[in-house]
Write a protein that holds these residues in place. Structure first.
Motif, PDB file in Angstrom:
ATOM      1  N   MET A 179     -18.263  33.681  22.251  1.00 33.12           N
ATOM      2  CA  MET A 179     -16.850  33.971  21.995  1.00 33.12           C
ATOM      3  C   MET A 179     -16.270  33.186  20.824  1.00 33.12           C
ATOM      4  N   LEU A 180     -17.081  32.352  20.172  1.00 31.28           N
ATOM      5  CA  LEU A 180     -16.533  31.475  19.148  1.00 31.28           C
ATOM      6  C   LEU A 180     -15.882  32.236  18.003  1.00 31.28           C
ATOM      7  N   GLY A 196      -7.010  35.498  28.594  1.00 30.49           N
ATOM      8  CA  GLY A 196      -7.960  34.953  27.633  1.00 30.49           C
ATOM      9  C   GLY A 196      -8.745  33.782  28.193  1.00 30.49           C
ATOM     10  N   MET A 197      -8.068  32.867  28.885  1.00 30.20           N
ATOM     11  CA  MET A 197      -8.770  31.716  29.462  1.00 30.20           C
ATOM     12  C   MET A 197      -9.727  32.139  30.571  1.00 30.20           C
ATOM     13  N   THR A 198      -9.308  33.124  31.362  1.00 31.72           N
ATOM     14  CA  THR A 198     -10.174  33.613  32.435  1.00 31.72           C
ATOM     15  C   THR A 198     -11.459  34.197  31.859  1.00 31.72           C
ATOM     16  N   GLU A 199     -11.322  34.955  30.776  1.00 37.29           N
ATOM     17  CA  GLU A 199     -12.505  35.544  30.138  1.00 37.29           C
ATOM     18  C   GLU A 199     -13.414  34.455  29.572  1.00 37.29           C
ATOM     19  N   ARG A 243     -17.319  33.564  30.766  1.00 38.10           N
ATOM     20  CA  ARG A 243     -18.440  33.564  29.831  1.00 38.10           C
ATOM     21  C   ARG A 243     -19.145  32.214  29.839  1.00 38.10           C
ATOM     22  N   LEU A 244     -18.373  31.140  29.860  1.00 34.46           N
ATOM     23  CA  LEU A 244     -18.962  29.802  29.907  1.00 34.46           C
ATOM     24  C   LEU A 244     -19.776  29.609  31.181  1.00 34.46           C
TER      25      LEU A 244
END
Length: 300
Positions: free
Chosen positions: A268-269, A251-254, A258-259
């Motif tokens: 992704m919010l 999840g953090m990698t995705e 994106r950021l």
């Protein structure tokens, strides 16, 4: 839930009762206090402090024996404080000889751990599903198990004896070691990293009559078996050590990708939720109640 003023009762006795119920007890892994709370909120009866995940979370490194006993015991205490569930914790090799094991047991007991596992690897150890493991002589590990049993002050504290010998000396040696550890007083036996269903069946058959641990290591060397099959084989405890860590990492990698691509996480919010929802999940409601309860005293 593990509220700030909660009185969880005898979590060690609760774990023993769960193991006596006759069905495999599922223990998802947690690598920090938040993931432990999420395990509890998902409705599980037990949580497992993963050594692999603890090393990744605290150091950002692989599980190759970089953390010491005091660090691991302190981390176990944070997880135990965060939840009302019985906590099963990785205690690696016991961090030394039988004398060191005595201190490890006492430290983990004070931390609130309901059960812990000790393994027969040479220090520094490594994850049981990584190559390059070595094991100490069987007699040396047997002495550690005896020391662990003698050191516990609460008879409900469970000692799990793990052997990594299957990858080093073969399955026969691992099963023989497990029997010796049972004779030394271990409450549960944990043969790490069998590499086929036939090997898993042999472990279950030849150690029948003992409480057995199955390490459902996500992406590891052991074949994935269903809960129903593990129940048929007689396994008492099933660990899922790194699923929460892998999910969080994905999840953090995705999010970071994106950021990096968009310059913001706006896309992704909706999936992430907001700060208010997260604060509720983490227990802000309890904090507000306690603040209200003590506010009148402060005014007086």
């Amino acid at each position: 839930m593990g509220d700030l003023l909660s009185q969880p009762g005898n979590r060690r006795a609760r774990l023993r009762a769960l193991l006596d119920a006759g069905e495999p007890v599922l223990a998802p892994g947690a690598y920090d206090a938040l993931s432990a709370r999420l395990v509890e909120q998902a409705g599980f009866d037990v949580v497992y402090m993963t050594g692999f995940g603890t090393t990744a979370g605290l150091l950002g490194r692989p599980d190759v024996g970089l953390l010491g006993g005091a660090e691991m015991a302190a981390h176990a205490g944070r997880l135990a404080d965060a939840v009302d569930l019985p906590l099963i914790a990785d205690a690696d090799t016991g961090y030394g000889n039988p004398i060191n094991v005595i201190r490890t047991i006492r430290d983990y007991e004070r931390a609130g751990v309901a059960a812990l596992h000790l393994e027969d690897q040479v220090m520094p150890k490594r994850c049981g599903h990584l190559a390059g493991k070595q094991v100490v002589p069987a007699g040396e590990m047997t002495a550690k198990i005896r020391a662990a049993v003698d050191a516990r002050t609460d008879p409900d504290m469970l000692i799990i004896a793990r052997t990594d010998a299957a990858a080093v000396d073969g399955l026969d040696a691992a099963i023989d070691r497990a029997r010796r550890f049972a004779d030394a007083g271990a409450d549960l036996l944990f043969v790490e990293a069998p590499t086929s269903e036939a090997h898993i069946e042999r472990v279950a058959s030849e150690l029948s009559g003992h409480r057995l641990v199955f390490n459902w290591a996500e992406g590891g060397r052991t074949p994935a078996l269903s809960r129903e099959r593990l129940a048929e084989l007689g396994f008492a405890l099933v660990l899922f050590p790194v699923g929460t860590l892998l999910a969080a990492t994905a999840g953090m990698t995705e999010l970071l990708a994106r950021l990096r691509a968009d310059g913001s996480p706006a896309a992704m919010l909706e999936r992430l939720g907001g700060l208010d929802a997260f604060a509720e999940l983490a227990g802000i409601g309890e904090i507000r109640q306690l603040e209200d309860a003590y506010r009148n005293d402060e005014k007086g």
